[in-house]
Design an enzyme around this catalytic site. Structure first.
Site, PDB file in Angstrom:
ATOM      1  N   HIS A 218     -29.000  38.634  -7.824  1.00  0.00           N
ATOM      2  CA  HIS A 218     -28.226  37.392  -7.770  1.00  0.00           C
ATOM      3  C   HIS A 218     -27.006  37.656  -6.886  1.00  0.00           C
ATOM      4  CE1 HIS A 218     -25.417  34.321  -9.412  1.00  0.00           C
ATOM      5  NE2 HIS A 218     -26.473  33.697  -9.879  1.00  0.00           N
ATOM      6  N   ASP A 295     -27.371  44.385 -14.637  1.00  0.00           N
ATOM      7  CA  ASP A 295     -27.053  42.973 -14.784  1.00  0.00           C
ATOM      8  C   ASP A 295     -28.042  42.378 -15.784  1.00  0.00           C
ATOM      9  OD1 ASP A 295     -26.908  40.239 -14.614  1.00  0.00           O
ATOM     10  OD2 ASP A 295     -26.960  40.147 -12.416  1.00  0.00           O
ATOM     11  N   GLN A 298     -30.065  37.683 -17.195  1.00  0.00           N
ATOM     12  CA  GLN A 298     -31.337  37.008 -17.490  1.00  0.00           C
ATOM     13  C   GLN A 298     -32.162  37.738 -18.535  1.00  0.00           C
ATOM     14  OE1 GLN A 298     -32.216  34.049 -16.589  1.00  0.00           O
ATOM     15  NE2 GLN A 298     -30.643  33.680 -15.062  1.00  0.00           N
ATOM     16  N   LYS A 321     -25.962  32.034 -21.198  1.00  0.00           N
ATOM     17  CA  LYS A 321     -27.407  32.237 -20.988  1.00  0.00           C
ATOM     18  C   LYS A 321     -28.100  32.548 -22.307  1.00  0.00           C
ATOM     19  CE  LYS A 321     -26.978  32.841 -16.297  1.00  0.00           C
ATOM     20  NZ  LYS A 321     -27.381  31.861 -15.303  1.00  0.00           N
ATOM     21  N   CYS A 459     -28.885  30.969  -6.117  1.00  0.00           N
ATOM     22  CA  CYS A 459     -27.889  32.034  -5.865  1.00  0.00           C
ATOM     23  C   CYS A 459     -28.579  33.375  -5.663  1.00  0.00           C
ATOM     24  CB  CYS A 459     -26.868  32.123  -6.987  1.00  0.00           C
ATOM     25  SG  CYS A 459     -25.776  30.720  -7.006  1.00  0.00           S
TER      26      CYS A 459
HETATM   27  N1  PMP Z   1     -26.867  37.591 -12.478  1.00  0.00           N
HETATM   28  C1  PMP Z   1     -27.988  36.911 -12.752  1.00  0.00           C
HETATM   29  C2  PMP Z   1     -29.304  37.628 -12.718  1.00  0.00           C
HETATM   30  C3  PMP Z   1     -27.924  35.565 -13.059  1.00  0.00           C
HETATM   31  O1  PMP Z   1     -29.026  34.879 -13.322  1.00  0.00           O
HETATM   32  C4  PMP Z   1     -26.665  34.924 -13.082  1.00  0.00           C
HETATM   33  C5  PMP Z   1     -26.537  33.445 -13.393  1.00  0.00           C
HETATM   34  N2  PMP Z   1     -27.479  32.643 -12.793  1.00  0.00           N
HETATM   35  C6  PMP Z   1     -25.531  35.687 -12.804  1.00  0.00           C
HETATM   36  C7  PMP Z   1     -25.670  37.014 -12.497  1.00  0.00           C
HETATM   37  C8  PMP Z   1     -24.168  35.080 -12.830  1.00  0.00           C
HETATM   38  O2  PMP Z   1     -23.861  34.647 -14.110  1.00  0.00           O
HETATM   39  P1  PMP Z   1     -22.570  33.762 -14.392  1.00  0.00           P
HETATM   40  O3  PMP Z   1     -22.634  32.622 -13.417  1.00  0.00           O
HETATM   41  O4  PMP Z   1     -22.755  33.309 -15.811  1.00  0.00           O
HETATM   42  O5  PMP Z   1     -21.397  34.618 -14.197  1.00  0.00           O
END
Ligand code: PMP
Length: 500
Positions: A218, A295, A298, A321, A459
């Site tokens: 991401h 990370d 997910q 999430k 993203c």
């Molecule tokens: N890493 C991953 C794999 C994600 O899916 C996301 C959110 N889509 C993020 C980081 C960022 O998370 P946040 O916007 O809640 O900070």
């Protein structure tokens, strides 16, 4: 040399000496003057016994230099008879077996209609819905407990502090960290990764050092490392994936070497759903002497997490999430990794003692929690995790896996559909494109049927571009979704494909 002002019993403080040239000139205090004793705000009860010089013209009362030991230095002090408190709402224990209808009844938003149709929430990878238990917990906090936390001597501060620290301990239990101090509250995954990049990376990386990420990341696990590389001269390397979205572990290992200082990898790809071999990633990273950040944005709602078994130095995730509030997330770190990370933001709460010349920091976790945090939403996150514990993360994982297994061939069979991300191990996400139809158009058409999916680059532009795409349609499942909802979705995509 030991700082004479270091309060006894407050161990492991890192001293930061403000250069005397930038000490603000305040009436009565000379720039570069000898360090004064810690000060307390006007009118506040001195929390440390003893006497100390007054800080004249500021009008503040100087507090003495010895401090109570351990947590007592950080928290409120209440004594006397126990106060009767409004009972915190309890999660009904109705989940002895996994019953999707019982689970759905816990989520009021699932009773919404959209465009005259029952809402089908297939946008769980972007954010999840909240059970009534979390909504009630937030309301209870604001109705009965709201206060700033830690230093205070009144009942509501005690309630709020208890609730906040209880949430921290719930996170500890949920991810099986050994100590609650290893749980740092942050705004979310993005902030937690930025904290590590800025604070840990800023201290430990230099020109020519290497950071290894994967092609699946991401943007939140790419851009902070790019910024860090620009600042430090470190080199960012990217481990490749195959056309199905599997991480190529051999190629990943080939990137590791004596200059690798940090590995940062996702546990589950938000764009493709690939589950990466995190245990192997951690083991390889450590074999080459690197710190490893995983990370978990997910993976946290889909896969049981045991940070001790995983062995990563840092593990990060977002509350929203996993059925908790937005604006709250977690940085977990091993004690060793957190201890070697300097603070990243300065302010209240993270300090043990401040003079105009220097500050002494608290230990973990407060060292990383400057200012007033998101107290209520941390409490809400704790409740969300307790809710998931009641339903059972293993049962959740099994049910969601069955949903994905059911939906994948049905979707793949629709003429014109290309499944994007067909890795051997996947969780929750079913990305696709439909020939002759832009992802956005498909997303809008599904919305007219009450079905919420994400359509776009998620993203994660590098991985989509790796697969020759700029955008996909991305349904993503949670444990409150049903086979019936998948049937409705499949019929809708078939109609769009047929131009109906
Ligand atoms: N890493 C991953 C794999 C994600 O899916 C996301 C959110 N889509 C993020 C980081 C960022 O998370 P946040 O916007 O809640 O900070």
């Amino acid at each position: 040399m030991a700082d004479p002002l270091l309060p006894p019993g407050v161990a492991d403080l890192t001293a930061f000496a403000v250069p005397s040239g930038i000490v603000p000139t305040v009436p009565g205090v000379l720039a570069g003057a000898a360090p004064t004793a810690p000060v307390a705000p006007r009118g506040s009860a001195p929390t440390w016994p003893g006497t100390a010089p007054q800080v004249g013209d500021l009008g503040w009362r100087a507090a003495p230099v010895s401090a109570p030991e351990g947590d007592a230095a950080n928290y409120y002090f209440l004594s006397g008879p126990a106060v009767v408190r409004e009972p915190v709402p309890q999660i009904p224990d109705s989940h002895e077996v996994f019953d999707v209808n019982a689970v759905r009844a816990d989520f009021p938003i699932l009773r919404e209609t959209v465009n005259g149709k029952p809402l089908i929430w297939f946008d769980n990878a972007a954010t999840t819905q909240k059970p009534q238990a979390v909504i009630d917990r937030l309301a209870h906090f604001y109705a009965h407990e709201n206060s700033n936390i830690h230093r205070a001597a009144h009942e509501l501060a005690a309630r709020a502090t208890d609730a906040y620290e209880d949430a921290r301990d719930t996170v500890r239990r949920f991810i099986n960290a050994s100590k609650s101090e290893q749980v740092i509250f942050a705004r979310g995954t993005t902030e937690a990764i930025n904290l590590v990049a800025y604070a840990w990376g800023g201290k430990h990386l230099g020109p020519g050092d290497e950071i290894v990420i994967t092609h699946l990341e991401h943007h939140a696990n790419i851009v902070p490392w790019q910024l860090l590389s620009q600042k430090t001269g470190a080199v960012l390397k990217v481990a490749p994936v195959d056309d199905a979205g599997n991480l190529l572990l051999g190629a990943f290992e080939d990137l590791l070497g004596p200059r690798t200082k940090l590995v940062a990898a996702t546990h589950v790809s938000n764009a493709l759903g690939t589950v990466t071999p995190v245990h192997k990633i951690v083991e390889l990273g450590h074999r080459y002497g690197a710190r490893v950040l995983i990370d978990g944005a997910q993976s946290i709602p889909h896969i049981p997490i045991d940070v001790q078994a995983l062995g990563a130095d840092f593990f990060v995730f977002s509350g929203h999430k996993i059925f908790g509030p937005t604006g709250i997330g977690v940085l977990y770190g091993t004690e060793e990794a957190l201890e070697e990370t300097p603070p990243w933001q300065g302010g209240g709460n993270m300090i043990a003692d401040v003079t105009l010349e220097r500050a002494l920091y608290q230990g973990i976790p407060n060292k990383f929690e400057a200012g007033t945090g998101n107290i209520a939403d941390a409490v809400g996150l704790g409740e969300a995790l307790r809710y998931v514990e009641k339903v059972g993360i293993e049962r959740i994982a099994a049910y969601e896996h069955a949903l994905l297994e059911y939906a994948t061939p049905l979707l793949g069979d629709i003429p014109g559909v290309r499944l994007v991300g067909t890795a051997e191990e996947k969780a929750s996400v079913l990305s696709f494109v439909l020939a002759g139809h832009e992802p956005l158009e498909v997303g809008k058409a599904l919305n007219s049927e009450g079905i919420a999916v994400r359509a776009g680059h998620h993203c994660a532009q590098p991985i989509l571009r790796r697969l020759g795409l700029e955008a996909t349609v991305r349904p993503s499942f949670a444990f409150y979704n049903t086979y019936d909802e998948i049937d409705v979705f499949i019929r809708a995509v078939r109609r769009i494909a047929e131009g109906g």
